[in-house]
Design an enzyme around this catalytic site. Sequence first.
Site, PDB file in Angstrom:
ATOM      1  N   ARG A 239       9.653  10.830  32.639  1.00 56.39           N
ATOM      2  CA  ARG A 239       9.843   9.999  32.108  1.00 56.39           C
ATOM      3  C   ARG A 239       9.583  10.163  33.555  1.00 56.39           C
ATOM      4  O   ARG A 239       9.673  10.361  34.669  1.00 56.39           O
ATOM      5  CB  ARG A 239      11.012  10.759  32.016  1.00 56.39           C
ATOM      6  CG  ARG A 239      12.039  10.966  30.790  1.00 56.39           C
ATOM      7  CD  ARG A 239      11.919   9.872  29.906  1.00 56.39           C
ATOM      8  NE  ARG A 239      12.208  10.020  28.526  1.00 56.39           N
ATOM      9  CZ  ARG A 239      10.938  10.701  27.912  1.00 56.39           C
ATOM     10  NH1 ARG A 239      10.116  10.368  27.955  1.00 56.39           N
ATOM     11  NH2 ARG A 239      11.799  10.918  26.570  1.00 56.39           N
TER      12      ARG A 239
ATOM     13  N   LYS B 132       6.604   0.731  25.270  1.00 57.60           N
ATOM     14  CA  LYS B 132       5.726   1.706  24.210  1.00 57.60           C
ATOM     15  C   LYS B 132       5.134   0.554  22.882  1.00 57.60           C
ATOM     16  O   LYS B 132       6.089   0.184  21.985  1.00 57.60           O
ATOM     17  CB  LYS B 132       6.650   2.282  23.735  1.00 57.60           C
ATOM     18  CG  LYS B 132       5.677   3.706  22.488  1.00 57.60           C
ATOM     19  CD  LYS B 132       6.346   5.150  22.925  1.00 57.60           C
ATOM     20  CE  LYS B 132       5.032   6.108  22.080  1.00 57.60           C
ATOM     21  NZ  LYS B 132       6.192   7.667  21.580  1.00 57.60           N
TER      22      LYS B 132
ATOM     23  N   ARG C 100       5.637  14.305  18.423  1.00 57.89           N
ATOM     24  CA  ARG C 100       5.586  15.340  18.880  1.00 57.89           C
ATOM     25  C   ARG C 100       6.811  16.098  18.739  1.00 57.89           C
ATOM     26  O   ARG C 100       7.900  15.317  18.491  1.00 57.89           O
ATOM     27  CB  ARG C 100       5.454  15.422  20.372  1.00 57.89           C
ATOM     28  CG  ARG C 100       3.662  14.656  20.325  1.00 57.89           C
ATOM     29  CD  ARG C 100       3.966  14.716  21.671  1.00 57.89           C
ATOM     30  NE  ARG C 100       4.274  14.601  22.227  1.00 57.89           N
ATOM     31  CZ  ARG C 100       4.334  14.628  24.348  1.00 57.89           C
ATOM     32  NH1 ARG C 100       3.740  16.111  23.951  1.00 57.89           N
ATOM     33  NH2 ARG C 100       5.829  14.192  24.817  1.00 57.89           N
TER      34      ARG C 100
HETATM   35  P1  ATP Z   1       8.770   9.702  24.561  1.00 57.27           P
HETATM   36  O1  ATP Z   1       7.416   8.923  23.980  1.00 57.27           O
HETATM   37  O2  ATP Z   1       9.467   9.441  24.449  1.00 57.27           O
HETATM   38  O3  ATP Z   1       7.906  10.443  25.981  1.00 57.27           O
HETATM   39  P2  ATP Z   1       6.701  11.386  22.680  1.00 57.27           P
HETATM   40  O4  ATP Z   1       5.555  11.619  23.169  1.00 57.27           O
HETATM   41  O5  ATP Z   1       7.215  13.536  22.170  1.00 57.27           O
HETATM   42  O6  ATP Z   1       8.436  11.289  23.484  1.00 57.27           O
HETATM   43  P3  ATP Z   1       5.492  10.377  20.260  1.00 57.27           P
HETATM   44  O7  ATP Z   1       6.097  11.805  19.588  1.00 57.27           O
HETATM   45  O8  ATP Z   1       4.952   9.548  20.469  1.00 57.27           O
HETATM   46  O9  ATP Z   1       6.887  10.791  21.506  1.00 57.27           O
HETATM   47  O10 ATP Z   1       7.063   9.849  19.163  1.00 57.27           O
HETATM   48  C1  ATP Z   1       7.945   9.957  18.428  1.00 57.27           C
HETATM   49  C2  ATP Z   1       9.425   9.124  19.702  1.00 57.27           C
HETATM   50  O11 ATP Z   1       8.969   7.748  19.912  1.00 57.27           O
HETATM   51  C3  ATP Z   1      10.275   8.514  18.825  1.00 57.27           C
HETATM   52  O12 ATP Z   1      11.203   9.879  19.320  1.00 57.27           O
HETATM   53  C4  ATP Z   1      10.861   7.448  19.593  1.00 57.27           C
HETATM   54  O13 ATP Z   1      11.405   7.086  20.526  1.00 57.27           O
HETATM   55  C5  ATP Z   1       9.627   6.178  19.275  1.00 57.27           C
HETATM   56  N1  ATP Z   1       8.645   6.216  18.329  1.00 57.27           N
HETATM   57  C6  ATP Z   1       8.910   6.216  17.121  1.00 57.27           C
HETATM   58  N2  ATP Z   1       8.901   4.335  16.329  1.00 57.27           N
HETATM   59  C7  ATP Z   1       8.472   3.834  17.060  1.00 57.27           C
HETATM   60  C8  ATP Z   1       7.572   2.942  17.055  1.00 57.27           C
HETATM   61  N3  ATP Z   1       7.265   2.320  16.171  1.00 57.27           N
HETATM   62  N4  ATP Z   1       6.971   1.879  18.259  1.00 57.27           N
HETATM   63  C9  ATP Z   1       7.647   2.599  19.267  1.00 57.27           C
HETATM   64  N5  ATP Z   1       7.998   3.714  20.160  1.00 57.27           N
HETATM   65  C10 ATP Z   1       8.773   4.410  18.372  1.00 57.27           C
END
Ligand code: ATP
Length: 250
Positions: A248, A113, A48
């Site tokens: 968070r 995650k 996102r």
């Molecule tokens: P957050 O998970 O930080 O709350 P978000 O939901 O906006 O933010 P997503 O869009 O779901 O995030 O995913 C992007 C984020 O996921 C990246 O900024 C990075 O921190 C994390 N990320 C990227 N690749 C991976 C992976 N393979 N495994 C786990 N986390 C990852």
Amino acid sequence: LGDLDAQFSVRHLPACESTNSVLMDAPPADDGRVHVVLTDRQTAGRGRRGRQWQSWQGGSLTFSALWRFDAGAPVPAGLSLVAGLALARTLEQLGVAGVQLKWPNDVLIHGAKLAGILVELLPGRGRTPAAIIGIGVNLSLPPTATIEGQKAVTDLQRELGRDVDRDTLLAALLRELHGLLTTYAAAGFPALRAAWEQRNAFAGLPVSILGEAEALQGTCIGVAEDGALLLRGEDGVRRILSGEVSLRAA
Ligand code: ATP
């Protein structure tokens, strides 16, 4: 997929920039099936708000599914929660313990995650409204993997102590997604809300909501009937809509 074979079309690409973009740029004609793009190597995966999703050839399940709603149906919010729930239930069936959902779109295992979900709406142009549901699951992260912005990440091999076959996981997940999206299309998020709440990683916990001009603080008290996050703060309960904000632990 057995009995669901006729309902899916899976296109396999050795490599692509983003499976969501492949469907977005050239949406397959509506033939009544759910169109899936699966890739071995995604070179520019998106999260996102312009964030990156990383994946590794041989170590990730990376795919997107194009889901079409009936003509005239408003494409509802809350889809990323449904996709997360489908993944959580699939993982539980595989025997993964400690699966939790982080509003709006993350799947965590004991706080780390494991997967990312990106739902994007396909502009209608007079056609049936459609959503592209992109899912990336870590099967086995390389030991050298560095992922910015996460306190903890994990993979399925670590959680289960064994390898999980990518295509077997995809088939199980598509089956679960199909079931939940069918329920969702018919009855909306209220029909799935309790199942989501059971796995809410932050139920009753203090959280911060980032992404607005000013960070919001409060206690996560659950999700509303439309999938909005309910945050109890000093001046009462606020509804937080997904999209541009991140949650968070406070
Ligand atoms: P957050 O998970 O930080 O709350 P978000 O939901 O906006 O933010 P997503 O869009 O779901 O995030 O995913 C992007 C984020 O996921 C990246 O900024 C990075 O921190 C994390 N990320 C990227 N690749 C991976 C992976 N393979 N495994 C786990 N986390 C990852």
